[in-house]
Motif scaffolding. Structure first.
Motif, PDB file in Angstrom:
ATOM      1  N   SER A   8       0.843  -1.196   0.000  1.00 53.43           N
ATOM      2  CA  SER A   8       0.000   0.000   0.000  1.00 53.43           C
ATOM      3  C   SER A   8       0.874   1.240   0.000  1.00 53.43           C
ATOM      4  O   SER A   8       2.091   1.164   0.147  1.00 53.43           O
ATOM      5  N   SER A   9       0.217   2.381  -0.125  1.00 52.09           N
ATOM      6  CA  SER A   9       0.933   3.646   0.037  1.00 52.09           C
ATOM      7  C   SER A   9       1.157   3.837   1.541  1.00 52.09           C
ATOM      8  O   SER A   9       0.461   3.221   2.356  1.00 52.09           O
ATOM      9  N   PRO A  10       2.086   4.699   1.921  1.00 50.90           N
ATOM     10  CA  PRO A  10       2.283   4.945   3.351  1.00 50.90           C
ATOM     11  C   PRO A  10       1.173   5.791   3.955  1.00 50.90           C
ATOM     12  O   PRO A  10       1.113   5.972   5.158  1.00 50.90           O
ATOM     13  N   GLY A  11       0.286   6.316   3.120  1.00 45.64           N
ATOM     14  CA  GLY A  11      -0.837   7.110   3.605  1.00 45.64           C
ATOM     15  C   GLY A  11      -0.567   8.595   3.488  1.00 45.64           C
ATOM     16  O   GLY A  11       0.569   9.040   3.329  1.00 45.64           O
ATOM     17  N   ILE A  12      -1.615   9.352   3.577  1.00 47.43           N
ATOM     18  CA  ILE A  12      -1.509  10.804   3.431  1.00 47.43           C
ATOM     19  C   ILE A  12      -0.869  11.422   4.673  1.00 47.43           C
ATOM     20  O   ILE A  12      -0.182  12.426   4.598  1.00 47.43           O
ATOM     21  N   GLU A  13      -1.089  10.822   5.825  1.00 52.33           N
ATOM     22  CA  GLU A  13      -0.438  11.234   7.063  1.00 52.33           C
ATOM     23  C   GLU A  13       0.433  10.070   7.502  1.00 52.33           C
ATOM     24  O   GLU A  13      -0.076   8.998   7.814  1.00 52.33           O
ATOM     25  N   ARG A  14       1.743  10.280   7.482  1.00 49.92           N
ATOM     26  CA  ARG A  14       2.661   9.179   7.737  1.00 49.92           C
ATOM     27  C   ARG A  14       3.826   9.628   8.619  1.00 49.92           C
ATOM     28  O   ARG A  14       4.235  10.779   8.574  1.00 49.92           O
ATOM     29  N   ASN A  15       4.340   8.683   9.382  1.00 51.20           N
ATOM     30  CA  ASN A  15       5.488   8.956  10.238  1.00 51.20           C
ATOM     31  C   ASN A  15       6.752   9.032   9.390  1.00 51.20           C
ATOM     32  O   ASN A  15       6.931   8.249   8.454  1.00 51.20           O
ATOM     33  N   GLN A  59       3.459  19.843   4.961  1.00 55.07           N
ATOM     34  CA  GLN A  59       3.158  20.223   6.339  1.00 55.07           C
ATOM     35  C   GLN A  59       3.423  19.034   7.253  1.00 55.07           C
ATOM     36  O   GLN A  59       3.028  17.903   6.949  1.00 55.07           O
ATOM     37  N   VAL A  60       4.097  19.298   8.374  1.00 54.33           N
ATOM     38  CA  VAL A  60       4.431  18.247   9.324  1.00 54.33           C
ATOM     39  C   VAL A  60       4.104  18.707  10.748  1.00 54.33           C
ATOM     40  O   VAL A  60       4.011  19.896  11.019  1.00 54.33           O
ATOM     41  N   ALA A  61       3.933  17.721  11.611  1.00 53.14           N
ATOM     42  CA  ALA A  61       3.809  17.968  13.045  1.00 53.14           C
ATOM     43  C   ALA A  61       5.008  17.305  13.705  1.00 53.14           C
ATOM     44  O   ALA A  61       5.260  16.114  13.493  1.00 53.14           O
ATOM     45  N   VAL A  62       5.750  18.088  14.470  1.00 55.22           N
ATOM     46  CA  VAL A  62       6.935  17.594  15.159  1.00 55.22           C
ATOM     47  C   VAL A  62       6.635  17.596  16.653  1.00 55.22           C
ATOM     48  O   VAL A  62       6.349  18.643  17.233  1.00 55.22           O
ATOM     49  N   LYS A  66      10.628  13.424  19.190  1.00 54.08           N
ATOM     50  CA  LYS A  66      10.031  12.159  19.624  1.00 54.08           C
ATOM     51  C   LYS A  66       9.294  11.531  18.441  1.00 54.08           C
ATOM     52  O   LYS A  66       9.335  10.330  18.233  1.00 54.08           O
ATOM     53  N   LYS A  67       8.616  12.390  17.641  1.00 61.79           N
ATOM     54  CA  LYS A  67       7.841  11.903  16.502  1.00 61.79           C
ATOM     55  C   LYS A  67       7.716  13.032  15.480  1.00 61.79           C
ATOM     56  O   LYS A  67       7.500  14.184  15.843  1.00 61.79           O
ATOM     57  N   VAL A  68       7.859  12.664  14.205  1.00 62.33           N
ATOM     58  CA  VAL A  68       7.638  13.607  13.116  1.00 62.33           C
ATOM     59  C   VAL A  68       6.707  12.923  12.134  1.00 62.33           C
ATOM     60  O   VAL A  68       6.956  11.787  11.723  1.00 62.33           O
ATOM     61  N   LYS A  69       5.617  13.605  11.778  1.00 60.34           N
ATOM     62  CA  LYS A  69       4.684  13.007  10.815  1.00 60.34           C
ATOM     63  C   LYS A  69       4.114  14.076   9.905  1.00 60.34           C
ATOM     64  O   LYS A  69       3.977  15.234  10.301  1.00 60.34           O
ATOM     65  N   THR A  70       3.818  13.660   8.676  1.00 57.35           N
ATOM     66  CA  THR A  70       3.150  14.583   7.773  1.00 57.35           C
ATOM     67  C   THR A  70       1.712  14.724   8.229  1.00 57.35           C
ATOM     68  O   THR A  70       1.135  13.791   8.803  1.00 57.35           O
ATOM     69  N   ILE A  71       1.151  15.886   7.985  1.00 55.28           N
ATOM     70  CA  ILE A  71      -0.257  16.091   8.320  1.00 55.28           C
ATOM     71  C   ILE A  71      -0.949  16.711   7.115  1.00 55.28           C
ATOM     72  O   ILE A  71      -0.328  17.386   6.298  1.00 55.28           O
ATOM     73  N   PHE A  72      -2.219  16.446   7.029  1.00 52.54           N
ATOM     74  CA  PHE A  72      -3.025  16.947   5.923  1.00 52.54           C
ATOM     75  C   PHE A  72      -4.053  17.915   6.496  1.00 52.54           C
ATOM     76  O   PHE A  72      -4.718  17.603   7.476  1.00 52.54           O
TER      77      PHE A  72
END
Length: 165
Positions: free
Chosen positions: A76-83, A97-100, A150-156
């Protein structure tokens, strides 16, 4: 277990189709072993892409993973919001855009501007206050060491997304 050699073979096969290997995970969910292969394309991953990659790598996995108990293959794709964990993940996400989430549990949301092996640069768009309207200058640039993350992920931004007819 997915060895480096097997990882490289899977990646070489997928790359031949103009698709990038995003990640490989071997995990157990509800007593089932799952081999999850995430693939990536700049213009998006289609169901056909997933089917083609699955058919392409299945014979290799049949030969290479004979010692592994029964497993389910998921492509699958990693998804629109992914780590974002690996250098490739960060590099593919520049401009998004990311959330850190930092070690102290602070979260910074902004645009991933750059990445190197030690740090990332995020342009945070500051929210307007009641006293003043937002201008393009209302941004703050953060240079963040990866060991502080601690965590970085893309956000939509679902609010700004509009369905096109």
């Amino acid at each position: 277990m997915i060895t480096k050699d097997l990882h490289d073979k899977i990646e070489a096969l997928i790359t031949q189709k103009g698709i990038e290997l995003y990640d490989i995970e071997l995990l157990k969910e509800n007593e089932n072993m799952i081999l999850r292969i995430s693939i990536f394309k700049k213009d998006g991953v289609s169901l056909d892409d997933c089917e083609n990659v699955s058919a392409l790598i299945a014979p290799l996995l049949d030969v290479e993973l004979t010692s592994l108990e029964a497993y389910h293959l998921e492509v699958s794709s990693p998804g629109i919001e992914r780590n974002l964990k690996k250098p490739k993940h960060f590099l593919c996400s520049i401009g998004q855009q990311v959330a850190v989430t930092l070690s102290d549990k602070t979260t910074i949301v902004g645009i991933l501007e750059s990445y190197n092996t030690e740090e990332i640069t995020i342009k945070e768009i500051l929210k307007p206050t009641k006293k003043k309207q937002q201008t393009p200058q209302d941004t703050k640039t953060h240079v963040i060491r990866l060991d502080e993350c601690k965590k970085v992920k893309t956000i939509f931004d679902w609010k700004s997304y509009a369905l096109k007819e």
